[in-house]
Design an enzyme around this catalytic site. Structure first.
Site, PDB file in Angstrom:
ATOM      1  CE  LYS A  66      -4.036  -2.224   2.010  1.00  0.00           C
ATOM      2  NZ  LYS A  66      -5.062  -2.208   3.068  1.00  0.00           N
ATOM      3  CG  ASP A 102      -7.621   0.051   3.462  1.00  0.00           C
ATOM      4  OD1 ASP A 102      -8.398  -0.811   3.015  1.00  0.00           O
ATOM      5  OD2 ASP A 102      -6.395   0.036   3.246  1.00  0.00           O
TER       6      ASP A 102
END
Length: 279
Positions: A66, A102
């Site tokens: 990420k 997220d």
């Protein structure tokens, strides 16, 4: 013609993302080619480039990529830029645009499925990687009263706390110096330890029964932390399947301009996980 999308990570064979996005696409009659593609930090750039050359239009990114994905983007959303983490890529011309869904997915799951609002709550966040970074900023933006970030490498926790820049509400703590007997409302595990199958260990003899323990992983990867939480007194525990579905819905909306209904998808996947656990 099928639109090409994928999820990148390592390991990735277990990923439920292809099933999730296939179910989402079916709600709108969208022809979708969504695959799980194995890529580690050493070959992510090359694998992602090959995907783009073959018509890839969007991608999700999971462990351990990420923060690497954020560095590859020509542009990032404000929330992705702040947390330095990208889990959603959109191809625009010959460049990648990055976003982080997220945090939004986590907050939506907590509020809508667990009746937990982070506002004015004391939260302990375990881990300081890409998903933890997104969660940390989301909690502070949601009005958490206190956020303590703990990581086995203290420097990473300290760097994340400094990046949030809210010293009156955010503190970094060394893993070995944790004491949670004084009562956190929420303990979130954002470490990758469960993916290796290792037992979870934290210097704590007892949790308050009211403490909600939540693992960002799901299925077997969440079991070590959730087993530890139950054994130390937590009465409310959950894995991150709901977060997975909700963040995926945010990604889907970025790519297709429409937000799918998450309830039936969540129900189907939960039933699959329960059935698999009984085998």
């Amino acid at each position: 013609m099928h639109s090409r999308y994928a999820v990148f990570g390592q390991p990735i064979a277990h990923s439920l993302s292809p099933r999730i996005h296939t179910l989402f696409a079916a709600q709108f009659g969208i022809a979708l080619d969504y695959r799980a593609i194995e890529a580690g930090r050493e070959d992510f750039v090359q694998v992602l480039d090959a995907f783009a050359r073959n018509g890839g239009r969007g991608a999700n990114v999971t462990l351990p990529l990420k923060e690497d994905a954020a560095a590859l983007c020509a542009e990032c959303s404000e929330r992705a830029r702040r947390c330095g983490s990208v889990n959603t890529l959109l191809r625009v011309g010959d460049m990648w645009h990055g976003d982080s869904t997220d945090g939004a997915g986590l907050l939506r799951d907590l509020r809508e499925h667990h009746d937990f609002d982070p506002r004015d709550q004391r939260i302990l966040l375990l881990g300081a990687g890409g998903a933890a970074r997104a969660a940390a900023f989301a909690f502070i933006d949601a009005g958490a009263a206190e956020l303590v970030i703990a990581n086995r490498t203290f420097e990473r926790a300290d760097t994340l706390a400094a990046a949030i820049d809210a010293p009156s509400r955010v503190a970094a703590r060394a893993w070995t110096e944790l004491s949670i007997g004084d009562g956190f409302d929420l303990v979130v595990n954002a470490t990758a330890a469960g993916h290796a199958g290792a037992a979870f260990d934290l210097p704590c003899d007892r949790l308050a029964s009211r403490t909600f323990c939540y693992d960002l992983s799901y299925g077997k990867a969440a079991s070590p932390f959730l087993d530890w939480a139950r054994a130390t007194g937590a009465s409310h525990v959950s894995d991150g399947l709901g977060m997975l579905v909700e963040q995926a819905a945010e990604s889907f909306a970025i790519w297709h301009g429409r937000r799918p209904d998450t309830a039936p998808v969540h129900a189907e996947l939960r039933a699959q996980l329960v059935a698999a656990s009984k085998k």
